[in-house]
Design an enzyme around this catalytic site. Structure first.
Site, PDB file in Angstrom:
ATOM      1  CG  LEU A  23      -3.505  75.905  22.009  1.00 40.10           C
ATOM      2  CD1 LEU A  23      -4.994  75.803  22.303  1.00 40.10           C
ATOM      3  CD2 LEU A  23      -3.269  76.958  20.932  1.00 40.10           C
ATOM      4  CB  THR A  72       2.826  66.781  26.033  1.00 37.76           C
ATOM      5  OG1 THR A  72       1.629  66.239  25.471  1.00 37.76           O
ATOM      6  CG2 THR A  72       3.751  67.243  24.923  1.00 37.76           C
ATOM      7  CE  LYS A  76       0.518  64.376  29.368  1.00 36.05           C
ATOM      8  NZ  LYS A  76      -0.942  64.511  29.439  1.00 36.05           N
ATOM      9  CG  ASN A  97       0.451  67.399  33.678  1.00 36.09           C
ATOM     10  OD1 ASN A  97       0.778  67.409  34.860  1.00 36.09           O
ATOM     11  ND2 ASN A  97      -0.568  68.080  33.221  1.00 36.09           N
ATOM     12  CG  ASP A 112      -3.328  66.078  32.205  1.00 28.92           C
ATOM     13  OD1 ASP A 112      -3.343  67.288  31.894  1.00 28.92           O
ATOM     14  OD2 ASP A 112      -2.616  65.237  31.614  1.00 28.92           O
ATOM     15  N   GLY A 135     -11.653  55.175  25.629  1.00 27.50           N
ATOM     16  CA  GLY A 135     -10.190  55.165  25.566  1.00 27.50           C
ATOM     17  C   GLY A 135      -9.627  54.790  26.927  1.00 27.50           C
ATOM     18  CB  ALA A 139      -6.054  61.777  28.431  1.00 36.37           C
ATOM     19  N   GLY A 249     -12.334  70.196  25.450  1.00 38.48           N
ATOM     20  CA  GLY A 249     -11.286  70.078  26.470  1.00 38.48           C
ATOM     21  C   GLY A 249     -10.513  71.354  26.752  1.00 38.48           C
TER      22      GLY A 249
HETATM   23  P1  NAP Z   1      -2.821  57.951  24.587  1.00 41.70           P
HETATM   24  O1  NAP Z   1      -2.133  57.705  25.890  1.00 41.70           O
HETATM   25  O2  NAP Z   1      -2.130  57.649  23.315  1.00 41.70           O
HETATM   26  O3  NAP Z   1      -4.190  57.095  24.656  1.00 41.70           O
HETATM   27  C1  NAP Z   1      -5.128  57.151  23.618  1.00 41.70           C
HETATM   28  C2  NAP Z   1      -6.228  56.119  23.862  1.00 41.70           C
HETATM   29  O4  NAP Z   1      -7.166  56.231  22.788  1.00 41.70           O
HETATM   30  C3  NAP Z   1      -5.760  54.673  23.847  1.00 41.70           C
HETATM   31  O5  NAP Z   1      -6.626  53.894  24.622  1.00 41.70           O
HETATM   32  C4  NAP Z   1      -5.907  54.314  22.359  1.00 41.70           C
HETATM   33  O6  NAP Z   1      -6.027  52.935  22.111  1.00 41.70           O
HETATM   34  C5  NAP Z   1      -7.216  54.991  22.047  1.00 41.70           C
HETATM   35  N1  NAP Z   1      -7.392  55.309  20.652  1.00 41.70           N
HETATM   36  C6  NAP Z   1      -6.499  55.910  19.813  1.00 41.70           C
HETATM   37  N2  NAP Z   1      -7.054  56.102  18.604  1.00 41.70           N
HETATM   38  C7  NAP Z   1      -8.309  55.597  18.681  1.00 41.70           C
HETATM   39  C8  NAP Z   1      -9.370  55.490  17.744  1.00 41.70           C
HETATM   40  N3  NAP Z   1      -9.270  55.950  16.491  1.00 41.70           N
HETATM   41  N4  NAP Z   1     -10.513  54.914  18.139  1.00 41.70           N
HETATM   42  C9  NAP Z   1     -10.637  54.453  19.399  1.00 41.70           C
HETATM   43  N5  NAP Z   1      -9.672  54.503  20.333  1.00 41.70           N
HETATM   44  C10 NAP Z   1      -8.520  55.080  19.965  1.00 41.70           C
HETATM   45  O7  NAP Z   1      -3.278  59.465  24.465  1.00 41.70           O
HETATM   46  P2  NAP Z   1      -3.696  60.432  25.676  1.00 41.70           P
HETATM   47  O8  NAP Z   1      -2.534  61.148  26.196  1.00 41.70           O
HETATM   48  O9  NAP Z   1      -4.535  59.635  26.609  1.00 41.70           O
HETATM   49  O10 NAP Z   1      -4.586  61.533  24.908  1.00 41.70           O
HETATM   50  C11 NAP Z   1      -5.884  61.229  24.441  1.00 41.70           C
HETATM   51  C12 NAP Z   1      -6.575  62.513  23.974  1.00 41.70           C
HETATM   52  O11 NAP Z   1      -6.791  63.389  25.068  1.00 41.70           O
HETATM   53  C13 NAP Z   1      -5.777  63.313  22.941  1.00 41.70           C
HETATM   54  O12 NAP Z   1      -6.672  63.798  21.983  1.00 41.70           O
HETATM   55  C14 NAP Z   1      -5.198  64.452  23.750  1.00 41.70           C
HETATM   56  O13 NAP Z   1      -4.981  65.612  22.956  1.00 41.70           O
HETATM   57  C15 NAP Z   1      -6.332  64.689  24.746  1.00 41.70           C
HETATM   58  N6  NAP Z   1      -5.873  65.360  25.978  1.00 41.70           N
HETATM   59  C16 NAP Z   1      -6.447  66.558  26.290  1.00 41.70           C
HETATM   60  C17 NAP Z   1      -6.076  67.212  27.459  1.00 41.70           C
HETATM   61  C18 NAP Z   1      -6.699  68.539  27.806  1.00 41.70           C
HETATM   62  O14 NAP Z   1      -6.155  69.276  28.652  1.00 41.70           O
HETATM   63  N7  NAP Z   1      -7.838  68.882  27.236  1.00 41.70           N
HETATM   64  C19 NAP Z   1      -5.115  66.628  28.318  1.00 41.70           C
HETATM   65  C20 NAP Z   1      -4.566  65.390  27.968  1.00 41.70           C
HETATM   66  C21 NAP Z   1      -4.958  64.765  26.786  1.00 41.70           C
HETATM   67  P3  NAP Z   1      -4.770  52.115  21.500  1.00 41.70           P
HETATM   68  O15 NAP Z   1      -3.776  52.046  22.621  1.00 41.70           O
HETATM   69  O16 NAP Z   1      -5.390  50.837  21.132  1.00 41.70           O
HETATM   70  O17 NAP Z   1      -4.267  52.935  20.346  1.00 41.70           O
END
Ligand code: NAP
Length: 285
Positions: A23, A72, A76, A97, A112, A135, A139, A249
């Site tokens: 977006l 992204t 990152k 980011n 972020d 998690g 993020a 979010g």
């Molecule tokens: P990431 O670095 O891949 O980290 C994801 C985390 O979630 C890891 O700890 C992962 O564990 C865990 N995880 C993945 N699938 C899971 C599941 N089904 N059940 C439980 N734990 C699970 O991703 P990220 O960048 O942190 O992003 C995480 C989320 O935040 C995404 O949905 C992203 O779109 C959102 N986000 C939103 C914003 C915003 O501005 N609103 C900004 C940044 C991110 P493993 O390593 O064991 O897979």
């Protein structure tokens, strides 16, 4: 830091993979329009392992052909060694980011954490308490950094507890690590904020929830899901049904984008205008 306005056209963009559902173009085009700036925001998909594609975009930025980049998944962390400098916040979080160029040098930022904190304040969470973060990825690191800076007690629940422990060791050593799958065995009654920082609940896992089926929600808590697509995740629905205030979010997305735009141009976009642009161009928000 204001961009050089000797340029007649500002080129911004997003590096990542995949990026087609982002977006960010809507937000940054609305901000350009708000200040009467000529420019555009382009999606730059860079396939994983395409290091030359990544370096080419950074070279364009050093040469002043691109004036600002967002970063992204999956870049990152991987982008950091390719930059000349990163802010102390980006260093602590371990992720960039936003990239700006100053005198041919590329500087990495992380907006972020600030974006999350700014939005959380509008959710009525301005006094510290205990926060449970689900998690332990990129993020989650930004969320923990922001909360820890503001004096919150941090609990991190992850499916791999060693990932939660590592995050806490680096960012909030007084915090508690928990097994996500064993949350129902914990006393969560003191928790005032629960943040989902996992992708569980967004496509292609829209029917998933990060919350164990048998775990009860702490009655005093508010629930913040970093996911904004869908606008209400399965987990948010369950929390709302249990009587808890919920927030997605989208506000964090708007705040992190607005801060990036301000770093690139020196102009501070109106948040309501950005939200309006999303509502008009990306469906109901
Ligand atoms: P990431 O670095 O891949 O980290 C994801 C985390 O979630 C890891 O700890 C992962 O564990 C865990 N995880 C993945 N699938 C899971 C599941 N089904 N059940 C439980 N734990 C699970 O991703 P990220 O960048 O942190 O992003 C995480 C989320 O935040 C995404 O949905 C992203 O779109 C959102 N986000 C939103 C914003 C915003 O501005 N609103 C900004 C940044 C991110 P493993 O390593 O064991 O897979």
């Amino acid at each position: 830091m204001a961009a050089s306005f000797s340029v007649s056209f500002l080129q911004f963009g997003l590096i990542g993979y995949p990026v087609e559902h982002s977006l960010s173009p809507i937000l940054h085009r609305a901000a350009l329009q708000e200040f009467g700036l000529r420019g555009d925001y382009t999606l730059f998909p860079v396939a994983p392992n395409d290091n030359s594609g990544l370096k080419h975009l950074l070279a364009q930025m050093r040469q002043g052909e691109i004036h600002g980049l967002n970063v992204t998944i999956p870049y990152k962390q991987r982008i950091i060694p390719l930059l000349d400098e990163i802010t102390t916040t980006a260093q602590a979080i371990g992720a960039v980011n936003t990239i700006a160029q100053q005198g041919g040098r590329l500087i990495g930022y992380n907006t972020d954490a600030e974006g999350f904190w700014a939005d959380l304040q509008t959710f009525g969470m301005d006094t510290p308490g205990t926060a449970l973060v689900l998690g332990a990825g990129g993020a989650a690191r930004a969320v923990v950094f922001a909360l820890q800076q503001q004096g919150w007690e941090i609990w991190v629940a992850a499916r791999r507890i060693e990932q939660a422990q590592e995050l806490l060791t680096q960012l909030a050593p007084q915090g508690r690590s928990l097994h996500l799958s064993a949350l129902e065995k914990e006393d969560l009654s003191s928790v005032r904020l629960i943040v989902n920082a996992t992708p569980a609940g967004m496509p292609p896992h829209s029917d998933h929830s990060p919350w164990p089926a048998r775990a009860a929600f702490p009655p005093q808590a508010k629930v913040y899901d970093l996911i904004y697509n869908p606008r209400e995740t399965k987990w948010m629905q369950a929390a709302r049904t249990a009587g808890l205030p919920v927030r997605n979010g989208l506000g964090m997305l708007v705040e992190q984008a607005a801060r990036a735009f301000e770093i690139w141009t020196g102009f501070r976009p109106s948040r309501p205008k950005l939200l309006k642009a999303l509502a008009e161009q990306a469906g109901s928000v």
